[in-house]
Design a protein around this motif. Structure first.
Motif, short mmCIF file in Angstrom:
data_model
loop_
_atom_site.label_atom_id
_atom_site.label_comp_id
_atom_site.label_asym_id
_atom_site.label_seq_id
_atom_site.Cartn_x
_atom_site.Cartn_y
_atom_site.Cartn_z
N VAL A 153 0.85 -1.17 0.00
CA VAL A 153 0.00 0.00 0.00
C VAL A 153 0.90 1.23 0.00
O VAL A 153 1.78 1.35 0.85
N VAL A 154 0.67 2.10 -0.95
CA VAL A 154 1.43 3.34 -1.02
C VAL A 154 0.43 4.49 -0.89
O VAL A 154 -0.49 4.61 -1.70
N ALA A 155 0.63 5.29 0.13
CA ALA A 155 -0.22 6.45 0.37
C ALA A 155 0.62 7.71 0.19
O ALA A 155 1.75 7.78 0.68
N ARG A 156 0.07 8.68 -0.49
CA ARG A 156 0.79 9.93 -0.76
C ARG A 156 -0.14 11.12 -0.54
O ARG A 156 -1.33 11.05 -0.86
N GLY A 157 0.43 12.20 -0.05
CA GLY A 157 -0.32 13.44 0.08
C GLY A 157 -1.28 13.43 1.25
O GLY A 157 -1.08 12.74 2.24
N ALA A 158 -2.33 14.22 1.11
CA ALA A 158 -3.32 14.37 2.19
C ALA A 158 -4.26 13.17 2.19
O ALA A 158 -4.87 12.84 1.17
N ILE A 159 -4.36 12.51 3.34
CA ILE A 159 -5.21 11.33 3.51
C ILE A 159 -6.29 11.66 4.53
O ILE A 159 -6.00 12.14 5.62
N THR A 160 -7.52 11.37 4.17
CA THR A 160 -8.62 11.56 5.11
C THR A 160 -8.95 10.22 5.78
O THR A 160 -8.52 9.17 5.32
N SER A 161 -9.75 10.30 6.82
CA SER A 161 -10.17 9.06 7.46
C SER A 161 -11.00 8.22 6.49
O SER A 161 -10.93 6.99 6.50
N GLU A 162 -11.77 8.86 5.64
CA GLU A 162 -12.57 8.12 4.65
C GLU A 162 -11.67 7.37 3.66
O GLU A 162 -11.98 6.25 3.26
N ASP A 163 -10.55 7.97 3.26
CA ASP A 163 -9.59 7.29 2.39
C ASP A 163 -9.08 6.02 3.07
O ASP A 163 -9.01 4.95 2.46
N ALA A 164 -8.71 6.15 4.34
CA ALA A 164 -8.19 5.01 5.09
C ALA A 164 -9.25 3.94 5.28
O ALA A 164 -8.98 2.73 5.14
N ILE A 165 -10.47 4.35 5.58
CA ILE A 165 -11.57 3.40 5.75
C ILE A 165 -11.81 2.63 4.45
O ILE A 165 -11.98 1.41 4.46
N GLN A 166 -11.78 3.32 3.33
CA GLN A 166 -11.99 2.66 2.04
C GLN A 166 -10.89 1.63 1.78
O GLN A 166 -11.18 0.54 1.28
N ALA A 167 -9.65 1.95 2.11
CA ALA A 167 -8.56 1.00 1.90
C ALA A 167 -8.74 -0.24 2.79
O ALA A 167 -8.56 -1.37 2.32
N VAL A 168 -9.10 -0.05 4.05
CA VAL A 168 -9.32 -1.18 4.95
C VAL A 168 -10.52 -2.01 4.48
O VAL A 168 -10.46 -3.24 4.48
N ARG A 169 -11.56 -1.35 4.03
CA ARG A 169 -12.73 -2.08 3.49
C ARG A 169 -12.32 -2.96 2.31
O ARG A 169 -12.79 -4.07 2.15
N GLU A 170 -11.44 -2.42 1.47
CA GLU A 170 -10.98 -3.19 0.32
C GLU A 170 -10.23 -4.45 0.78
O GLU A 170 -10.44 -5.53 0.23
N PHE A 171 -9.38 -4.32 1.80
CA PHE A 171 -8.70 -5.49 2.37
C PHE A 171 -9.72 -6.52 2.82
O PHE A 171 -9.60 -7.70 2.52
N VAL A 172 -10.71 -6.07 3.57
CA VAL A 172 -11.71 -6.97 4.15
C VAL A 172 -12.56 -7.61 3.06
O VAL A 172 -12.74 -8.83 3.02
N GLU A 173 -13.08 -6.80 2.14
CA GLU A 173 -13.97 -7.30 1.09
C GLU A 173 -13.27 -8.27 0.15
O GLU A 173 -13.89 -9.22 -0.33
N LYS A 174 -11.99 -8.04 -0.10
CA LYS A 174 -11.25 -8.93 -1.00
C LYS A 174 -10.63 -10.11 -0.26
O LYS A 174 -9.92 -10.91 -0.86
N GLY A 175 -10.89 -10.21 1.04
CA GLY A 175 -10.40 -11.35 1.81
C GLY A 175 -8.89 -11.37 1.95
O GLY A 175 -8.28 -12.45 1.95
N MET A 176 -8.26 -10.21 2.09
CA MET A 176 -6.80 -10.14 2.14
C MET A 176 -6.24 -9.83 3.52
O MET A 176 -5.05 -9.56 3.64
N VAL A 177 -7.05 -9.88 4.55
CA VAL A 177 -6.51 -9.53 5.87
C VAL A 177 -5.45 -10.52 6.33
O VAL A 177 -4.60 -10.17 7.14
N HIS A 178 -5.44 -11.72 5.77
CA HIS A 178 -4.42 -12.70 6.16
C HIS A 178 -3.12 -12.52 5.35
O HIS A 178 -2.11 -13.13 5.66
N TYR A 179 -3.14 -11.68 4.34
CA TYR A 179 -1.93 -11.40 3.55
C TYR A 179 -0.93 -10.58 4.37
O TYR A 179 -1.31 -9.84 5.28
N ARG A 180 0.34 -10.69 4.00
CA ARG A 180 1.36 -9.80 4.56
C ARG A 180 1.14 -8.43 3.94
O ARG A 180 0.73 -8.33 2.78
#
Length: 123
Positions: free
Chosen positions: A16-43
């Motif tokens: 994951v590469v984050a650049r510039g101004a990040i909002t809490s909604e940006d971070a929530i969307q990224a975590v949702r993507e991890f969860v929805e794609k079943g990648m929480v067990h990935y490194r």
């Protein structure tokens, strides 16, 4: 989006590469993507070395709870943060907040983060 995910399924790693101004909604969307794609067990390597944010500890707690909501939450993969030399206090707070749940560490070098993920994944 200021947060970009590169997913490498054969190696079970997400960079994951984050650049510039990040909002809490940006971070929530990224975590949702991890969860929805079943990648929480990935490194995971999360590079926040060039991020500015006004997120606070309460919002970090919400992100941690969102990750815990995954059906695979009990098997979350190791997490390596990459921060700038000044350090990102929120990355360190999140690491401390979740260190009992899976291996997590903060680095100032991408190569150190990769090396650590390889080492911890052998265990």
């Amino acid at each position: 989006m200021p947060i970009h995910l590169d997913i490498f399924h054969p190696n079970r790693i997400v960079v994951v590469v984050a650049r510039g101004a990040i909002t809490s909604e940006d971070a929530i969307q990224a975590v949702r993507e991890f969860v929805e794609k079943g990648m929480v067990h990935y490194r995971k390597i999360i590079d926040v070395s060039m991020v500015r944010t006004d997120m606070d500890v309460e919002q970090l707690k919400m992100l941690a709870e969102l990750a815990r909501s995954s059906p695979r939450a009990t098997n979350r993969g190791p997490l390596a943060f990459v921060v700038d030399r000044m350090g990102n206090p929120l990355a360190r707070v999140f690491a401390e907040m979740t260190e009992a749940e899976r291996p997590v560490k903060v680095f100032t070098s991408l190569s150190e983060a990769r090396r650590w993920l390889d080492e911890v994944s052998k265990v």
